[in-house]
Scaffold this motif. Sequence first.
Motif, PDB file in Angstrom:
ATOM      1  N   ASN A   1       0.276   2.832  -3.092  1.00 21.99           N
ATOM      2  CA  ASN A   1       0.601   4.053  -3.352  1.00 21.99           C
ATOM      3  C   ASN A   1       0.379   4.846  -4.651  1.00 21.99           C
ATOM      4  OD1 ASN A   1       1.564   2.582  -5.557  1.00 21.99           O
ATOM      5  ND2 ASN A   1       3.755   2.200  -4.481  1.00 21.99           N
ATOM      6  N   ASP A   2      -0.854   3.892  -5.177  1.00 22.25           N
ATOM      7  CA  ASP A   2      -1.519   4.487  -6.310  1.00 22.25           C
ATOM      8  C   ASP A   2      -2.483   5.225  -5.725  1.00 22.25           C
ATOM      9  OD1 ASP A   2      -2.933   5.236  -8.540  1.00 22.25           O
ATOM     10  OD2 ASP A   2      -4.102   3.538  -8.817  1.00 22.25           O
ATOM     11  N   LEU A   3      -2.881   6.635  -5.028  1.00 22.57           N
ATOM     12  CA  LEU A   3      -3.240   7.442  -3.765  1.00 22.57           C
ATOM     13  C   LEU A   3      -3.938   8.371  -5.003  1.00 22.57           C
ATOM     14  CD1 LEU A   3      -1.472   8.492  -1.090  1.00 22.57           C
ATOM     15  CD2 LEU A   3      -2.789   6.613  -1.468  1.00 22.57           C
TER      16      LEU A   3
ATOM     17  N   ALA B   1      -0.470   7.516   6.548  1.00 21.46           N
ATOM     18  CA  ALA B   1       0.112   8.181   5.814  1.00 21.46           C
ATOM     19  C   ALA B   1       1.293   8.322   5.773  1.00 21.46           C
ATOM     20  CB  ALA B   1      -0.567   9.538   4.674  1.00 21.46           C
TER      21      ALA B   1
ATOM     22  N   GLY C   1       5.603   8.344   3.497  1.00 25.64           N
ATOM     23  CA  GLY C   1       6.500   8.241   2.864  1.00 25.64           C
ATOM     24  C   GLY C   1       7.757   7.280   2.503  1.00 25.64           C
TER      25      GLY C   1
ATOM     26  N   ALA D   1       8.465   3.935  -2.821  1.00 25.32           N
ATOM     27  CA  ALA D   1       7.343   3.751  -3.334  1.00 25.32           C
ATOM     28  C   ALA D   1       7.179   5.051  -3.375  1.00 25.32           C
ATOM     29  CB  ALA D   1       6.597   2.581  -2.187  1.00 25.32           C
ATOM     30  N   GLY D   2       6.754   6.516  -2.757  1.00 21.03           N
ATOM     31  CA  GLY D   2       6.536   7.565  -2.609  1.00 21.03           C
ATOM     32  C   GLY D   2       5.459   7.183  -1.619  1.00 21.03           C
ATOM     33  N   PRO D   3       4.406   8.864  -1.783  1.00 16.66           N
ATOM     34  CA  PRO D   3       3.591   8.340  -0.833  1.00 16.66           C
ATOM     35  C   PRO D   3       2.574   7.132  -0.753  1.00 16.66           C
ATOM     36  CG  PRO D   3       2.937  10.074  -2.109  1.00 16.66           C
ATOM     37  CD  PRO D   3       4.699   9.569  -2.737  1.00 16.66           C
ATOM     38  N   VAL D   4       2.850   7.132   0.578  1.00 14.79           N
ATOM     39  CA  VAL D   4       1.732   5.377   0.735  1.00 14.79           C
ATOM     40  C   VAL D   4       0.438   5.331   2.021  1.00 14.79           C
ATOM     41  CG1 VAL D   4       2.008   3.253   1.917  1.00 14.79           C
ATOM     42  CG2 VAL D   4       3.864   4.715   0.221  1.00 14.79           C
TER      43      VAL D   4
ATOM     44  N   ASN E   1       5.970  -1.881  -5.805  1.00 19.90           N
ATOM     45  CA  ASN E   1       7.139  -0.560  -6.060  1.00 19.90           C
ATOM     46  C   ASN E   1       6.562   0.118  -7.319  1.00 19.90           C
ATOM     47  OD1 ASN E   1       7.637  -1.019  -3.189  1.00 19.90           O
ATOM     48  ND2 ASN E   1       9.567  -2.176  -3.738  1.00 19.90           N
TER      49      ASN E   1
ATOM     50  N   ALA F   1      -1.466  -1.281  -5.140  1.00 20.65           N
ATOM     51  CA  ALA F   1      -2.504  -1.492  -3.396  1.00 20.65           C
ATOM     52  C   ALA F   1      -2.039  -3.285  -3.708  1.00 20.65           C
ATOM     53  CB  ALA F   1      -3.616  -1.296  -3.621  1.00 20.65           C
TER      54      ALA F   1
END
Length: 163
Positions: free
Chosen positions: A36-38, A64, A66, A70-73, A119, A123
């Motif tokens: 989630n740390d894209l 990908a 949401g 966690a937001g975008p994953v 969360n 990764a």
Amino acid sequence: MKTVIALFDTAADAKYAVDALLLRKYDHSDISVVANDLATLHEAPPHAGQIAAGALSTVLGLAAFGVPYAGPVLAAGPILGALGSVGAEDVDKSDWLAPALVKMGIPQGEASKFSEAFNRGGAVVTVRTREIDAPNIASLLAACGAVDVDERVRPETRRRSTG
């Protein structure tokens, strides 16, 4: 078969670990990544050395999506099937990743810790392997920068004021 799991600070660190696994001829169909740390995905970690960039694109089945907690994953590998079998009601919970990890063979307590740590950012990499190879993979992931998940989820100790 056993599933080895590791937490990384950034998607770039996870990508480095996946590169290392692939260079050692582990099968990409046994490697899963959830990040989630894209923003760091295209960065090379400082310890990357000669490892080739772009291994996450080598892992088949990138997706990908949401997640509320966690937001975008971004996810790749066998974990996609496990995530697909998790009910919609579980995805809306803060522990959304744990049911998928359990389906992949991670014990419930450990899966919950990794879900909570994920969360908070970073990764998760999992590798499905033979029992005999699990210690070697765990050592390799540690050498690639895996962080201590217990340390990550430990509540910060409160400092008492002395004045």
